[in-house]
Design an enzyme around this catalytic site. Structure first.
Site, short mmCIF file in Angstrom:
data_model
loop_
_atom_site.label_atom_id
_atom_site.label_comp_id
_atom_site.label_asym_id
_atom_site.label_seq_id
_atom_site.Cartn_x
_atom_site.Cartn_y
_atom_site.Cartn_z
N LYS A 32 0.86 -1.19 0.00
CA LYS A 32 0.00 0.00 0.00
C LYS A 32 0.89 1.24 0.00
O LYS A 32 1.76 1.39 0.85
CB LYS A 32 -0.90 0.00 1.24
N ASP A 59 -3.36 4.32 -1.94
CA ASP A 59 -4.31 4.76 -0.90
C ASP A 59 -4.26 6.29 -0.78
O ASP A 59 -3.68 6.82 0.16
CB ASP A 59 -3.89 4.05 0.41
N LYS A 61 -7.12 8.16 -0.93
CA LYS A 61 -8.38 8.56 -0.28
C LYS A 61 -8.96 9.86 -0.85
O LYS A 61 -9.10 10.87 -0.15
CB LYS A 61 -8.18 8.74 1.22
N ASP A 64 -13.84 14.55 -2.94
CA ASP A 64 -14.11 15.83 -3.63
C ASP A 64 -15.41 15.74 -4.43
O ASP A 64 -16.11 14.72 -4.36
CB ASP A 64 -12.90 16.17 -4.52
N THR A 123 -10.55 4.06 10.63
CA THR A 123 -10.44 3.22 11.83
C THR A 123 -9.82 3.96 13.02
O THR A 123 -9.76 3.44 14.12
CB THR A 123 -9.60 1.95 11.52
N ARG A 212 2.23 -0.49 11.25
CA ARG A 212 3.04 -0.39 12.46
C ARG A 212 3.10 -1.69 13.27
O ARG A 212 4.04 -1.87 14.05
CB ARG A 212 2.56 0.79 13.30
O1 C5P Z 1 0.27 1.47 11.07
P1 C5P Z 1 -1.16 1.06 10.97
O2 C5P Z 1 -1.35 -0.44 10.97
O3 C5P Z 1 -2.07 1.75 11.94
O4 C5P Z 1 -1.49 1.55 9.48
C1 C5P Z 1 -2.71 1.70 8.98
C2 C5P Z 1 -2.57 2.12 7.55
O5 C5P Z 1 -3.83 2.00 6.94
C3 C5P Z 1 -2.13 3.55 7.34
O6 C5P Z 1 -1.37 3.61 6.14
C4 C5P Z 1 -3.41 4.32 7.17
O7 C5P Z 1 -3.29 5.44 6.35
C5 C5P Z 1 -4.29 3.26 6.51
N1 C5P Z 1 -5.72 3.37 6.72
C6 C5P Z 1 -6.32 3.37 7.96
N2 C5P Z 1 -7.67 3.50 8.09
C7 C5P Z 1 -8.44 3.58 7.05
C8 C5P Z 1 -7.85 3.57 5.78
C9 C5P Z 1 -6.49 3.44 5.66
O8 C5P Z 1 -5.61 3.25 8.96
N3 C5P Z 1 -9.74 3.62 7.20
#
Ligand code: C5P
Length: 235
Positions: A32, A59, A61, A64, A123, A212
């Site tokens: 991603k 990604d 997002k 607009d 999330t 992470r």
């Molecule tokens: O590091 P972590 O596991 O929290 O990463 C989540 C990844 O997913 C990030 O790149 C974040 O931008 C993406 N993301 C998210 N929630 C969403 C859509 C994408 O956390 N609803």
């Protein structure tokens, strides 16, 4: 079901992109690339992944008005032959339809499958956060937004692992669920609020985004091993 694992390349310099692709490339077919890498390095991460024949979820997002979403989506996909792209469903039905039209046009032109995905509710947001904009029930809102995405012809949605079962039950197993916010055991959720485990993702998710949970773990190589064992144990 085994989810496709998607590694989130959330970094701002080329050395880190190269380092993490090197560590993860035997474990991940999907990557991603989000705003952080794209805005800081342009298309470096994308070009690196193209040379390695990896599947890419771009990604960005988009959020607009319909005309802008349509033109921006087409511009992105014409420049970058990625496999998955997303937008915020909160942009509204007309923008979502415009997004889908753009994805279908480029998909047909390239004779390539490009998954069109809608972001439901981030999330990182909790019920408290959402009450400010008058939304009191996240699960119901995620469900309504997912139904709208389905009716507009999108291929799936981004949601939490907790919301994925309801989406699959109502909209069918072929409507894709992409679940970020995955954590192993008692790992720190950081800014995420609606997290889930890989075991939950394995039940209900088509694409589990790992960020992470891996990059902040004490020993990433060991975490990768655990991750593989966990998924093998489920099959
Ligand atoms: O590091 P972590 O596991 O929290 O990463 C989540 C990844 O997913 C990030 O790149 C974040 O931008 C993406 N993301 C998210 N929630 C969403 C859509 C994408 O956390 N609803």
């Amino acid at each position: 079901m085994k989810p496709n694992l998607v590694f989130a390349l959330d970094f701002q310099d080329k050395e880190k992109i190269d380092y993490w692709i090197n560590i993860t490339e035997s474990s991940f077919d999907w990557y991603k690339v989000g705003m952080e890498a794209f805005y800081s390095m342009g298309d470096y991460a994308l070009q690196t992944l193209f040379t390695k024949n990896k599947h890419i979820f771009l990604d960005l997002k988009l959020n607009d008005i319909p005309n802008t979403v349509y033109r921006a989506t087409k511009a992105i996909l014409i420049h970058y032959p990625v496999d998955m792209i997303n937008m915020h469903l909160i942009s509204g039905k007309e923008s979502v339809k415009a997004f889908k039209d753009a994805v279908i046009e480029v998909s047909n032109m390239r004779r390539k499958t490009i998954y069109s995905i809608g972001v439901t509710i981030l999330t990182s947001l909790s019920e408290d956060d959402m009450s400010i904009i008058g939304i009191n029930n996240i699960a119901e809102t995620v469900s309504n937004l997912s139904t709208m995405a389905f009716e507009c012809g999108l291929d799936g949605v981004v949601c939490s692992t907790k919301e994925a079962p309801n989406i699959k039950q109502h909209l069918g197993s072929s409507f894709l669920t992409v679940t970020p916010g995955i954590r192993f055991d008692s790992q720190d959720a950081a800014d995420q609020r609606r997290t889930g485990t890989l075991v939950e993702a394995a039940k209900w998710s088509d694409f589990a985004v790992i960020g992470r949970a891996l990059t902040q773990s004490e020993d990433p190589n060991l975490t990768l091993e655990h991750m593989k064992e966990m998924l093998e144990g489920l099959s």
